[in-house]
Scaffold this motif. Sequence first.
Motif, PDB file in Angstrom:
ATOM      1  N   ASP A   1      81.669  57.127  10.607  1.00 46.16           N
ATOM      2  CA  ASP A   1      82.257  58.084  11.553  1.00 46.16           C
ATOM      3  C   ASP A   1      81.838  59.487  11.147  1.00 46.16           C
ATOM      4  O   ASP A   1      82.267  59.991  10.110  1.00 46.16           O
ATOM      5  CB  ASP A   1      83.782  57.940  11.543  1.00 46.16           C
ATOM      6  N   GLN A   2      80.993  60.121  11.950  1.00 48.31           N
ATOM      7  CA  GLN A   2      80.520  61.480  11.684  1.00 48.31           C
ATOM      8  C   GLN A   2      80.922  62.373  12.852  1.00 48.31           C
ATOM      9  O   GLN A   2      80.196  62.522  13.828  1.00 48.31           O
ATOM     10  CB  GLN A   2      78.987  61.483  11.489  1.00 48.31           C
TER      11      GLN A   2
ATOM     12  N   GLY B   1      81.283  65.625  13.265  1.00 51.12           N
ATOM     13  CA  GLY B   1      80.749  66.970  13.442  1.00 51.12           C
ATOM     14  C   GLY B   1      79.248  67.025  13.250  1.00 51.12           C
ATOM     15  O   GLY B   1      78.617  66.042  12.870  1.00 51.12           O
ATOM     16  N   THR B   2      78.668  68.210  13.492  1.00 53.12           N
ATOM     17  CA  THR B   2      77.229  68.391  13.294  1.00 53.12           C
ATOM     18  C   THR B   2      76.921  69.357  12.152  1.00 53.12           C
ATOM     19  O   THR B   2      75.803  69.361  11.645  1.00 53.12           O
ATOM     20  CB  THR B   2      76.557  68.903  14.579  1.00 53.12           C
ATOM     21  N   SER B   3      77.886  70.165  11.745  1.00 47.84           N
ATOM     22  CA  SER B   3      77.657  71.125  10.657  1.00 47.84           C
ATOM     23  C   SER B   3      78.194  70.612   9.324  1.00 47.84           C
ATOM     24  O   SER B   3      78.223  71.339   8.343  1.00 47.84           O
ATOM     25  CB  SER B   3      78.287  72.480  10.983  1.00 47.84           C
ATOM     26  N   TYR B   4      78.634  69.364   9.305  1.00 53.76           N
ATOM     27  CA  TYR B   4      79.127  68.744   8.070  1.00 53.76           C
ATOM     28  C   TYR B   4      78.918  67.235   8.170  1.00 53.76           C
ATOM     29  O   TYR B   4      78.725  66.688   9.256  1.00 53.76           O
ATOM     30  CB  TYR B   4      80.598  69.065   7.814  1.00 53.76           C
ATOM     31  N   ARG B   5      78.952  66.577   7.011  1.00 49.14           N
ATOM     32  CA  ARG B   5      78.823  65.127   6.957  1.00 49.14           C
ATOM     33  C   ARG B   5      79.903  64.559   6.053  1.00 49.14           C
ATOM     34  O   ARG B   5      80.247  65.165   5.037  1.00 49.14           O
ATOM     35  CB  ARG B   5      77.445  64.722   6.441  1.00 49.14           C
ATOM     36  N   VAL B   6      80.423  63.409   6.435  1.00 50.05           N
ATOM     37  CA  VAL B   6      81.518  62.764   5.709  1.00 50.05           C
ATOM     38  C   VAL B   6      80.952  61.635   4.845  1.00 50.05           C
ATOM     39  O   VAL B   6      80.164  60.817   5.325  1.00 50.05           O
ATOM     40  CB  VAL B   6      82.580  62.198   6.679  1.00 50.05           C
ATOM     41  N   PHE B   7      81.382  61.605   3.589  1.00 50.01           N
ATOM     42  CA  PHE B   7      80.956  60.582   2.644  1.00 50.01           C
ATOM     43  C   PHE B   7      82.181  60.003   1.954  1.00 50.01           C
ATOM     44  O   PHE B   7      83.271  60.572   2.010  1.00 50.01           O
ATOM     45  CB  PHE B   7      80.019  61.181   1.583  1.00 50.01           C
ATOM     46  N   LEU B   8      81.992  58.874   1.287  1.00 45.45           N
ATOM     47  CA  LEU B   8      83.031  58.273   0.456  1.00 45.45           C
ATOM     48  C   LEU B   8      82.511  58.216  -0.965  1.00 45.45           C
ATOM     49  O   LEU B   8      81.365  57.797  -1.191  1.00 45.45           O
ATOM     50  CB  LEU B   8      83.357  56.860   0.941  1.00 45.45           C
ATOM     51  N   ASP B   9      83.336  58.642  -1.921  1.00 43.57           N
ATOM     52  CA  ASP B   9      82.932  58.503  -3.319  1.00 43.57           C
ATOM     53  C   ASP B   9      83.047  57.030  -3.705  1.00 43.57           C
ATOM     54  O   ASP B   9      83.531  56.212  -2.918  1.00 43.57           O
ATOM     55  CB  ASP B   9      83.726  59.441  -4.227  1.00 43.57           C
ATOM     56  N   PRO B  10      82.567  56.644  -4.893  1.00 37.68           N
ATOM     57  CA  PRO B  10      82.606  55.220  -5.264  1.00 37.68           C
ATOM     58  C   PRO B  10      84.001  54.588  -5.229  1.00 37.68           C
ATOM     59  O   PRO B  10      84.127  53.382  -5.055  1.00 37.68           O
ATOM     60  CB  PRO B  10      82.025  55.209  -6.678  1.00 37.68           C
ATOM     61  N   ALA B  11      85.058  55.398  -5.345  1.00 38.71           N
ATOM     62  CA  ALA B  11      86.426  54.869  -5.288  1.00 38.71           C
ATOM     63  C   ALA B  11      86.969  54.838  -3.868  1.00 38.71           C
ATOM     64  O   ALA B  11      88.077  54.372  -3.647  1.00 38.71           O
ATOM     65  CB  ALA B  11      87.347  55.702  -6.183  1.00 38.71           C
ATOM     66  N   GLY B  12      86.212  55.348  -2.892  1.00 37.28           N
ATOM     67  CA  GLY B  12      86.648  55.310  -1.500  1.00 37.28           C
ATOM     68  C   GLY B  12      87.262  56.586  -0.966  1.00 37.28           C
ATOM     69  O   GLY B  12      87.694  56.623   0.183  1.00 37.28           O
ATOM     70  N   HIS B  13      87.310  57.662  -1.773  1.00 38.05           N
ATOM     71  CA  HIS B  13      87.860  58.935  -1.289  1.00 38.05           C
ATOM     72  C   HIS B  13      86.849  59.636  -0.384  1.00 38.05           C
ATOM     73  O   HIS B  13      85.699  59.806  -0.768  1.00 38.05           O
ATOM     74  CB  HIS B  13      88.172  59.876  -2.452  1.00 38.05           C
ATOM     75  N   PRO B  14      87.292  60.075   0.804  1.00 36.59           N
ATOM     76  CA  PRO B  14      86.383  60.819   1.667  1.00 36.59           C
ATOM     77  C   PRO B  14      86.186  62.252   1.151  1.00 36.59           C
ATOM     78  O   PRO B  14      87.096  62.859   0.583  1.00 36.59           O
ATOM     79  CB  PRO B  14      87.091  60.821   3.020  1.00 36.59           C
ATOM     80  N   PHE B  15      84.969  62.760   1.341  1.00 44.65           N
ATOM     81  CA  PHE B  15      84.668  64.165   1.064  1.00 44.65           C
ATOM     82  C   PHE B  15      83.582  64.604   2.036  1.00 44.65           C
ATOM     83  O   PHE B  15      82.900  63.764   2.630  1.00 44.65           O
ATOM     84  CB  PHE B  15      84.245  64.396  -0.389  1.00 44.65           C
ATOM     85  N   CYS B  16      83.450  65.903   2.219  1.00 41.34           N
ATOM     86  CA  CYS B  16      82.472  66.421   3.174  1.00 41.34           C
ATOM     87  C   CYS B  16      81.480  67.350   2.497  1.00 41.34           C
ATOM     88  O   CYS B  16      81.834  68.115   1.599  1.00 41.34           O
ATOM     89  CB  CYS B  16      83.164  67.193   4.293  1.00 41.34           C
ATOM     90  N   LEU B  17      80.248  67.289   2.978  1.00 39.65           N
ATOM     91  CA  LEU B  17      79.236  68.280   2.670  1.00 39.65           C
ATOM     92  C   LEU B  17      79.151  69.154   3.912  1.00 39.65           C
ATOM     93  O   LEU B  17      78.944  68.646   5.019  1.00 39.65           O
ATOM     94  CB  LEU B  17      77.886  67.623   2.386  1.00 39.65           C
ATOM     95  N   CYS B  18      79.345  70.454   3.732  1.00 33.05           N
ATOM     96  CA  CYS B  18      79.395  71.392   4.855  1.00 33.05           C
ATOM     97  C   CYS B  18      78.315  72.444   4.714  1.00 33.05           C
ATOM     98  O   CYS B  18      78.089  72.949   3.597  1.00 33.05           O
ATOM     99  CB  CYS B  18      80.755  72.098   4.885  1.00 33.05           C
ATOM    100  N   LEU B  19      77.671  72.789   5.821  1.00 38.00           N
ATOM    101  CA  LEU B  19      76.667  73.842   5.766  1.00 38.00           C
ATOM    102  C   LEU B  19      77.301  75.158   5.349  1.00 38.00           C
ATOM    103  O   LEU B  19      78.367  75.536   5.854  1.00 38.00           O
ATOM    104  CB  LEU B  19      75.980  74.017   7.120  1.00 38.00           C
ATOM    105  N   ASN B  20      76.664  75.823   4.431  1.00 40.54           N
ATOM    106  CA  ASN B  20      77.156  77.094   3.899  1.00 40.54           C
ATOM    107  C   ASN B  20      76.922  78.199   4.902  1.00 40.54           C
ATOM    108  O   ASN B  20      75.922  78.298   5.528  1.00 40.54           O
ATOM    109  CB  ASN B  20      76.435  77.403   2.586  1.00 40.54           C
TER     110      ASN B  20
END
Length: 90
Positions: free
Chosen positions: A68-69, A71-90
């Motif tokens: 599930d993505q 947005g277009t200015s950020y991307r959603v990931f899951l760490d190895p334990a399953g916690h979501p985090f985002c990479l966002c354009l600066n």
Amino acid sequence: MEDRRLRRPGSVCPEDGQCIAFHRVADYTPPTWPTQERPKQMHLDMLVDDLDAAEAAVIDLGATKHPDQPGTSYRVFLDPAGHPFCLCLN
């Protein structure tokens, strides 16, 4: 002189002294996202200059890209334990 960034396993402590620490939990069950069946316990947004390069770096470190993505200015990931985090354009 002690290097504060490495003072204990599972923590990040930059020069300004603001630390983030991580701990293991017995019988951990990862959150479900975007549903709230098991809500997330934390969320980090990390600012990056290049989403593609940052995506490759976090995947190389063990993260997975969430299907599930929203947005277009950020991307959603899951760490190895399953916690979501985002990479966002600066």
